[in-house]
Write a protein that holds these residues in place. Structure first.
Motif, PDB file in Angstrom:
ATOM      1  N   VAL B 173       0.875  -1.173   0.000  1.00  0.00           N
ATOM      2  CA  VAL B 173       0.000   0.000   0.000  1.00  0.00           C
ATOM      3  C   VAL B 173       0.908   1.216   0.000  1.00  0.00           C
ATOM      4  O   VAL B 173       1.704   1.390   0.908  1.00  0.00           O
ATOM      5  N   PHE B 174       0.799   2.028  -1.051  1.00  0.00           N
ATOM      6  CA  PHE B 174       1.684   3.190  -1.150  1.00  0.00           C
ATOM      7  C   PHE B 174       0.938   4.324  -1.848  1.00  0.00           C
ATOM      8  O   PHE B 174      -0.185   4.144  -2.314  1.00  0.00           O
ATOM      9  N   ALA B 175       1.566   5.471  -1.905  1.00  0.00           N
ATOM     10  CA  ALA B 175       0.951   6.616  -2.582  1.00  0.00           C
ATOM     11  C   ALA B 175       1.535   6.707  -3.983  1.00  0.00           C
ATOM     12  O   ALA B 175       2.722   6.932  -4.153  1.00  0.00           O
ATOM     13  N   LYS B 176       0.699   6.488  -4.963  1.00  0.00           N
ATOM     14  CA  LYS B 176       1.151   6.551  -6.347  1.00  0.00           C
ATOM     15  C   LYS B 176       1.334   8.010  -6.718  1.00  0.00           C
ATOM     16  O   LYS B 176       0.484   8.843  -6.417  1.00  0.00           O
ATOM     17  N   PHE B 177       2.447   8.303  -7.338  1.00  0.00           N
ATOM     18  CA  PHE B 177       2.754   9.704  -7.625  1.00  0.00           C
ATOM     19  C   PHE B 177       2.435  10.029  -9.078  1.00  0.00           C
ATOM     20  O   PHE B 177       3.261   9.868  -9.959  1.00  0.00           O
ATOM     21  N   ASN B 178       1.199  10.441  -9.316  1.00  0.00           N
ATOM     22  CA  ASN B 178       0.835  10.848 -10.686  1.00  0.00           C
ATOM     23  C   ASN B 178       1.341  12.256 -10.958  1.00  0.00           C
ATOM     24  O   ASN B 178       1.868  12.563 -12.013  1.00  0.00           O
ATOM     25  N   THR B 183      -2.003  12.060  -5.807  1.00  0.00           N
ATOM     26  CA  THR B 183      -1.205  10.981  -5.236  1.00  0.00           C
ATOM     27  C   THR B 183      -2.138   9.987  -4.561  1.00  0.00           C
ATOM     28  O   THR B 183      -2.170   9.895  -3.346  1.00  0.00           O
ATOM     29  N   PRO B 184      -2.910   9.263  -5.358  1.00  0.00           N
ATOM     30  CA  PRO B 184      -3.898   8.370  -4.755  1.00  0.00           C
ATOM     31  C   PRO B 184      -3.222   7.204  -4.039  1.00  0.00           C
ATOM     32  O   PRO B 184      -2.272   6.632  -4.553  1.00  0.00           O
ATOM     33  N   PRO B 185      -3.693   6.883  -2.823  1.00  0.00           N
ATOM     34  CA  PRO B 185      -3.213   5.671  -2.163  1.00  0.00           C
ATOM     35  C   PRO B 185      -3.592   4.465  -3.024  1.00  0.00           C
ATOM     36  O   PRO B 185      -4.699   4.417  -3.553  1.00  0.00           O
ATOM     37  N   THR B 186      -2.678   3.534  -3.178  1.00  0.00           N
ATOM     38  CA  THR B 186      -2.868   2.460  -4.141  1.00  0.00           C
ATOM     39  C   THR B 186      -2.415   1.130  -3.540  1.00  0.00           C
ATOM     40  O   THR B 186      -1.445   1.088  -2.793  1.00  0.00           O
ATOM     41  N   VAL B 187      -3.120   0.062  -3.894  1.00  0.00           N
ATOM     42  CA  VAL B 187      -2.654  -1.275  -3.537  1.00  0.00           C
ATOM     43  C   VAL B 187      -2.019  -1.876  -4.773  1.00  0.00           C
ATOM     44  O   VAL B 187      -2.605  -1.877  -5.849  1.00  0.00           O
TER      45      VAL B 187
END
Lengths: 87, 293
Positions: B173-178, B183-187
């Motif tokens: 689980v991390f913050a995707k850096f678009n 920066t949506p939290p993402t699995v």
């Protein structure tokens, strides 16, 4: 031919070269322009990029080297340029 | 009405706060810039690795390599790695990541899957310790400049346990850096490795054109762990950049509202001051009248 050296953190080198000498897993390999498609694992050691302006030296470890369409791509687990001051 | 002196004290205090948040905003902005550069610089390597695995992958390899072991639907045990920041003052950033991790754990539990939680970053660890949830492992020393070595250290035991069949999947689980603002939290599922070739290049025959040394199998075997480590490295780097983005936004909002508060207080202060002056004049005039009379 084109040479690209990539480390996990950043591209370390990108440019034209006349020859590349790389430390493969079982000894050094030399790559000249118009080499056939080729892929090998890298060992640890120094990688030389010969260019018209001179030779640049890198320290690499792990990963692989790929030759395709007259482009050498070095994807190393660890790669850094050896500056002239140290050599 | 509050006393002018009291108001002046509050104005000064809010001004100090604004100075601090403003500075933190600027610090975050410069760190964000560098962190963004790191995210971008790490992309070519990641792309090269997925490409090579895509080119060399073939379904019969999947049975031979533990890291490609596809588990299908019978996932018994999952390692969930939650990446959060070590520092606070970045708005809902860590809260969002923690919430997503909890959601994912509940979801997996409903499917009858056991979940072990691994924490990276002080904030996530602190939260789960606070609610009394057991953490299988934790690290707080990675900070906002993760290196490939950090990623390798985190992944080594997980890869080993995945290969031995102790765990059936590893998710992060991390913050995707678009972008700094998205920066949506993402699995993301790191293990088992999803074969890229199926989705990407459909040219299965491309493999025959290469001279391969020592062999395709040996190359895949060496490159797969790098690919897995790199997936973790990217998650760490993107989360670090996202943290600075979130902090910048949070500090900008704090600076803005401090500014509004100062404006309001100053207005009240001016009115109070005016009222005091008016009153003093009235008293003087009143006193003079009394003396005259």
């Amino acid at each position: 031919m084109k040479v690209v050296i990539l480390s996990p953190e950043r591209p370390v080198f990108e440019g034209e070269a006349t020859a590349v000498v790389a430390p493969a897993y079982d000894g050094e390999v030399g790559i000249l322009p118009r080499h056939a498609p080729f892929m090998t694992l890298l060992g640890e050691g120094r990688l030389l990029v010969r260019r018209q302006e001179g030779t640049q030296e890198f320290k690499v470890k792990g990963g692989f080297l790929q030759v395709r369409q007259d482009t050498v791509r070095v994807v190393a687990e660890y790669a850094t340029e050896v500056t002239n001051a140290d050599s | 009405m509050p006393k002018p002196r009291e108001l002046r004290r509050r104005i000064r205090s809010v001004e100090n706060t604004r100075q601090i948040t403003k500075t933190m905003e600027m610090v975050a902005t410069s760190k964000l810039k560098r962190a963004t550069d790191r995210v971008i610089a790490a992309r070519p390597y990641a792309a090269a690795l997925s490409e090579i695995i895509g080119e060399l992958y073939s379904p019969d390899l999947a049975e031979r390599f533990p890291l490609l072991r596809q588990v299908g639907d019978r996932v018994g045990r999952v390692a969930l790695v939650l990446i959060t920041s070590n520092r606070g003052l970045c708005g809902a950033f860590n809260g969002n990541l923690i919430r997503l991790a909890k959601q994912r754990m509940e979801e997996l539990n409903r499917q009858g899957t056991e979940v072990e939680l691994h924490g990276i970053g002080r904030k996530g660890i602190g939260y789960f310790r606070y609610i009394g949830h057991r953490l299988a492992s934790q690290r707080q020393d990675i900070g906002d400049k993760p290196t490939p070595r950090h990623a390798a250290e985190v992944m080594a035991p997980l890869m080993e346990r995945f290969a031995s069949g102790e765990i059936d999947a590893v998710e992060v689980v991390f913050a995707k850096f678009n972008s700094p603002l998205s920066t949506p939290p993402t699995v993301m599922r790191i293990l088992p490795v999803t074969p890229v070739s199926a989705a990407g290049s459909g040219k299965g025959g491309g493999r025959g054109n290469y001279i391969l040394r020592p062999s395709a199998e040996a190359i895949v075997e060496a490159v797969l762990p790098l690919y897995v480590q790199n997936a973790m490295f990217r998650a760490l780097v993107e989360t670090a950049a996202a943290e600075h983005g979130a902090r910048r936004t949070a500090m900008k909002n704090a600076t803005d509202s401090a500014g509004e508060m100062i404006e309001m207080l100053r207005r009240t202060y001016n009115r109070a001051r005016q009222a005091q002056i008016t009153q003093e004049i009235a008293e003087i005039v009143g006193g003079a009248e009394a003396l005259k009379g």
